[in-house]
Design a protein around this motif. Structure first.
Motif, PDB file in Angstrom:
ATOM      1  N   LEU A  97       1.024  -1.013   0.235  1.00 23.55           N
ATOM      2  CA  LEU A  97      -0.245  -0.425   0.227  1.00 23.55           C
ATOM      3  C   LEU A  97       1.176   1.013  -0.368  1.00 23.55           C
ATOM      4  O   LEU A  97       0.747   1.967  -0.295  1.00 23.55           O
ATOM      5  CB  LEU A  97      -0.596  -0.031   1.348  1.00 23.55           C
ATOM      6  N   ASN A 122      -5.726   1.240 -12.788  1.00 21.29           N
ATOM      7  CA  ASN A 122      -5.857   0.339 -12.677  1.00 21.29           C
ATOM      8  C   ASN A 122      -4.854  -0.345 -11.326  1.00 21.29           C
ATOM      9  O   ASN A 122      -5.380  -0.338 -10.029  1.00 21.29           O
ATOM     10  CB  ASN A 122      -5.628  -1.150 -13.292  1.00 21.29           C
ATOM     11  N   GLU A 123      -3.724   0.596 -11.063  1.00 26.30           N
ATOM     12  CA  GLU A 123      -2.989  -0.081 -10.199  1.00 26.30           C
ATOM     13  C   GLU A 123      -3.374   0.837  -9.380  1.00 26.30           C
ATOM     14  O   GLU A 123      -2.812   0.171  -7.734  1.00 26.30           O
ATOM     15  CB  GLU A 123      -1.483   0.002 -11.014  1.00 26.30           C
ATOM     16  N   ILE A 125      -4.948   1.581  -6.087  1.00 26.48           N
ATOM     17  CA  ILE A 125      -5.891   1.001  -5.284  1.00 26.48           C
ATOM     18  C   ILE A 125      -6.653   2.181  -3.729  1.00 26.48           C
ATOM     19  O   ILE A 125      -8.246   1.647  -3.368  1.00 26.48           O
ATOM     20  CB  ILE A 125      -5.097  -0.119  -4.804  1.00 26.48           C
ATOM     21  N   LEU A 174      -4.191 -13.801   6.534  1.00 29.27           N
ATOM     22  CA  LEU A 174      -4.139 -13.488   4.696  1.00 29.27           C
ATOM     23  C   LEU A 174      -3.714 -11.480   4.602  1.00 29.27           C
ATOM     24  O   LEU A 174      -4.213 -10.787   5.015  1.00 29.27           O
ATOM     25  CB  LEU A 174      -6.532 -13.466   4.751  1.00 29.27           C
ATOM     26  N   GLN A 175      -2.639 -11.632   3.640  1.00 27.09           N
ATOM     27  CA  GLN A 175      -2.357 -10.787   2.930  1.00 27.09           C
ATOM     28  C   GLN A 175      -2.681  -9.938   1.025  1.00 27.09           C
ATOM     29  O   GLN A 175      -2.878 -10.893   1.284  1.00 27.09           O
ATOM     30  CB  GLN A 175      -0.913 -10.087   3.944  1.00 27.09           C
ATOM     31  N   HIS A 180      -0.201 -12.484  -4.299  1.00 28.22           N
ATOM     32  CA  HIS A 180       0.175 -11.872  -5.570  1.00 28.22           C
ATOM     33  C   HIS A 180       1.573 -11.930  -4.509  1.00 28.22           C
ATOM     34  O   HIS A 180       2.135 -12.532  -3.586  1.00 28.22           O
ATOM     35  CB  HIS A 180       0.236 -10.597  -5.253  1.00 28.22           C
ATOM     36  N   ASN A 190      -0.589 -10.865 -13.426  1.00 28.52           N
ATOM     37  CA  ASN A 190      -1.651 -10.048 -12.973  1.00 28.52           C
ATOM     38  C   ASN A 190      -0.573 -10.323 -11.617  1.00 28.52           C
ATOM     39  O   ASN A 190      -1.016 -10.008 -10.577  1.00 28.52           O
ATOM     40  CB  ASN A 190      -2.814 -10.032 -12.266  1.00 28.52           C
ATOM     41  N   ASN A 196      -5.462 -18.420 -11.734  1.00 24.30           N
ATOM     42  CA  ASN A 196      -6.267 -18.049 -11.761  1.00 24.30           C
ATOM     43  C   ASN A 196      -7.409 -18.418 -12.765  1.00 24.30           C
ATOM     44  O   ASN A 196      -8.933 -18.559 -12.649  1.00 24.30           O
ATOM     45  CB  ASN A 196      -7.270 -16.940 -11.229  1.00 24.30           C
TER      46      ASN A 196
HETATM   47  C1  HEC Z   1      -7.948 -12.695  -2.298  1.00 23.98           C
HETATM   48  C2  HEC Z   1      -6.855 -12.648  -3.635  1.00 23.98           C
HETATM   49  C3  HEC Z   1      -5.872 -10.928  -3.815  1.00 23.98           C
HETATM   50  C4  HEC Z   1      -5.446 -10.553  -2.497  1.00 23.98           C
HETATM   51  C5  HEC Z   1      -5.694 -10.679  -1.205  1.00 23.98           C
HETATM   52  C6  HEC Z   1      -4.768  -9.363  -2.945  1.00 23.98           C
HETATM   53  N1  HEC Z   1      -5.867  -9.768  -4.450  1.00 23.98           N
HETATM   54 FE1  HEC Z   1      -4.542  -8.140  -5.910  1.00 23.98          FE
HETATM   55  N2  HEC Z   1      -5.117  -8.614  -7.756  1.00 23.98           N
HETATM   56  C7  HEC Z   1      -6.317 -10.749  -7.272  1.00 23.98           C
HETATM   57  C8  HEC Z   1      -6.591 -10.816  -8.562  1.00 23.98           C
HETATM   58  C9  HEC Z   1      -7.761 -12.045  -9.371  1.00 23.98           C
HETATM   59  C10 HEC Z   1      -6.327 -10.174  -9.427  1.00 23.98           C
HETATM   60  C11 HEC Z   1      -6.001 -10.041 -10.739  1.00 23.98           C
HETATM   61  C12 HEC Z   1      -7.329  -9.548 -11.895  1.00 23.98           C
HETATM   62  C13 HEC Z   1      -8.837  -9.328 -11.058  1.00 23.98           C
HETATM   63  O1  HEC Z   1      -9.266  -9.723 -11.083  1.00 23.98           O
HETATM   64  O2  HEC Z   1      -9.444  -8.206 -10.695  1.00 23.98           O
HETATM   65  C14 HEC Z   1      -5.512  -8.895  -8.967  1.00 23.98           C
HETATM   66  C15 HEC Z   1      -5.211  -7.482  -9.327  1.00 23.98           C
HETATM   67  C16 HEC Z   1      -4.737  -6.598  -9.214  1.00 23.98           C
HETATM   68  C17 HEC Z   1      -3.641  -5.349  -9.299  1.00 23.98           C
HETATM   69  C18 HEC Z   1      -3.893  -5.284 -11.314  1.00 23.98           C
HETATM   70  C19 HEC Z   1      -5.077  -4.373 -11.250  1.00 23.98           C
HETATM   71  C20 HEC Z   1      -5.996  -4.861 -11.633  1.00 23.98           C
HETATM   72  O3  HEC Z   1      -7.311  -4.372 -11.528  1.00 23.98           O
HETATM   73  O4  HEC Z   1      -6.004  -5.244 -12.926  1.00 23.98           O
HETATM   74  C21 HEC Z   1      -3.329  -4.826  -8.684  1.00 23.98           C
HETATM   75  C22 HEC Z   1      -2.714  -3.655  -8.846  1.00 23.98           C
HETATM   76  C23 HEC Z   1      -3.606  -5.619  -6.879  1.00 23.98           C
HETATM   77  N3  HEC Z   1      -4.064  -6.415  -6.985  1.00 23.98           N
HETATM   78  C24 HEC Z   1      -2.516  -5.359  -5.989  1.00 23.98           C
HETATM   79  C25 HEC Z   1      -3.124  -5.803  -5.257  1.00 23.98           C
HETATM   80  C26 HEC Z   1      -2.793  -5.141  -3.881  1.00 23.98           C
HETATM   81  C27 HEC Z   1      -1.254  -4.142  -3.027  1.00 23.98           C
HETATM   82  C28 HEC Z   1      -3.482  -5.969  -2.716  1.00 23.98           C
HETATM   83  C29 HEC Z   1      -3.132  -5.855  -0.714  1.00 23.98           C
HETATM   84  C30 HEC Z   1      -4.118  -4.511  -0.706  1.00 23.98           C
HETATM   85  C31 HEC Z   1      -4.160  -7.203  -3.380  1.00 23.98           C
HETATM   86  N4  HEC Z   1      -4.004  -7.564  -4.636  1.00 23.98           N
HETATM   87  C32 HEC Z   1      -4.540  -7.959  -2.673  1.00 23.98           C
HETATM   88  C33 HEC Z   1      -6.317 -11.157  -5.885  1.00 23.98           C
HETATM   89  C34 HEC Z   1      -6.013 -11.076  -4.726  1.00 23.98           C
END
Ligand code: HEC
Ligand code: HEC
Ligand code: HEC
Ligand code: HEC
Length: 208
Positions: A97, A122-123, A125, A174-175, A180, A190, A196
């Protein structure tokens, strides 16, 4: 002595090879070596340093300014089926973050504070996590029992070699890195820890 030295050297090469194998941060979204805001062109340095690290964090030798933002949590949604307790993000999620909430410049690393480059698109958050998968809460056998729709993380295999608890949770929590791999070790798009396809990642933990 000499033979021992050779064995050690060989073992180290094998270890380095196995660590390097499939580890492809170079060329991934986290390879910032070509960015104008990273004039040294180093890959690791944006996040890690061998000297003078930020201390008290779970990641080794952390080199990036950490965010001090307060987040809106998933619990704010008051999803009636959500059994987990969430507090403010902690552990390695705080490090993600630091760049992904958009409050700290990407180029604030190595003690620099005057950066001006922020994450976009998109990146980004942001600081509102109510619409993101919940993070930074304990996922243990007790939660699996209460919830009824989750595998027991201490016994269920992750598909990555061990259990969910061993491979995907950090100190039972869970983090972001449960899903990732920041270093792109799996090579899956991703920066996911595993594919997935067919929701295989989701179905690793969710028993539906
Ligand atoms: C439970 C599983 C899970 C967790 C926990 C998670 N992500 Fe993801 N993330 C995904 C998946 C699956 C994708 C693939 C795109 C989608 O399905 O939205 C993704 C996509 C992304 C992307 C790509 C942007 C996009 O929307 O395509 C970013 C940046 C990202 N995650 C950052 C984070 C960060 C930072 C955290 C913690 C705050 C986090 N993710 C927690 C599963 C997770
Ligand atoms: C974008 C930020 C980022 C970059 C770039 C990065 N790391 Fe990391 N690294 C992390 C985070 C965050 C962790 C904490 C654990 C986790 O989430 O996997 C970590 C953990 C580690 C660990 C502890 C073991 C592990 O895998 O968890 C080692 C070793 C490491 N990094 C080495 C490197 C090296 C070597 C490079 C350059 C080739 C590098 N990292 C580049 C963010 C980064
Ligand atoms: C590492 C294990 C893990 C993975 C992978 C994972 N989840 Fe979760 N998920 C959980 C846990 C644990 C909870 C908290 C459940 C609870 O407390 O009710 C949760 C909560 C949720 C919730 C909220 C449930 C509620 O009651 O509000 C949804 C929806 C969800 N996950 C969907 C997904 C999707 C979609 C994916 C794949 C992109 C995914 N999860 C991947 C472990 C995981
Ligand atoms: C030093 C800042 C920094 C840190 C720390 C960082 N990221 Fe990123 N990350 C970025 C930037 C910048 C991008 C977008 C790169 C681009 O647009 O090419 C990105 C992209 C991503 C993507 C999208 C990958 C893709 O293929 O599109 C995911 C997923 C992601 N990060 C997850 C994480 C997770 C999880 C962590 C913590 C374990 C983390 N990041 C830590 C800066 C960071």
């Amino acid at each position: 002595m000499k033979a021992k030295k050779i064995i050690i050297t060989l073992t180290m090469s094998v270890l380095m090879f196995s660590y390097g194998f499939g580890q492809t941060i170079a060329g991934s979204a986290h390879d910032f070596s070509q960015e104008t805001w990273n004039p040294n062109g180093e890959i690791c340095q944006v996040c890690h340093t061998p000297h003078g690290a930020v201390i008290g964090l779970v990641a080794p030798l952390w080199n990036h300014e950490v965010s001090t933002a307060t987040y809106q949590l998933y619990t704010n949604l008051i999803s009636p089926s959500f059994d987990g307790i969430t507090t403010q993000p902690d552990g390695s999620s705080k490090l993600c973050l630091s760049c992904h909430d958009g409050t700290v410049p990407l180029d604030n690393f190595g003690g620099a504070t005057g950066g001006s480059e922020f994450i976009t698109g998109n990146e980004l958050i942001g600081t509102n996590l109510t619409t993101e998968h919940p993070i930074s809460f304990i996922y243990d056998a007790a939660l699996a029992t209460t919830d009824g729709g989750l595998f027991d993380p201490t016994t269920q295999t992750s598909g990555l070699g061990g259990t969910i608890d061993g491979d995907m949770l950090l100190a039972q929590k869970l983090q972001c890195s449960s899903c990732h791999d920041v270093h792109n070790g799996s090579g899956v798009g991703n920066l996911l820890i595993k594919s997935n396809a067919g929701s295989a990642l989701c179905l690793t933990c969710h028993n539906m």
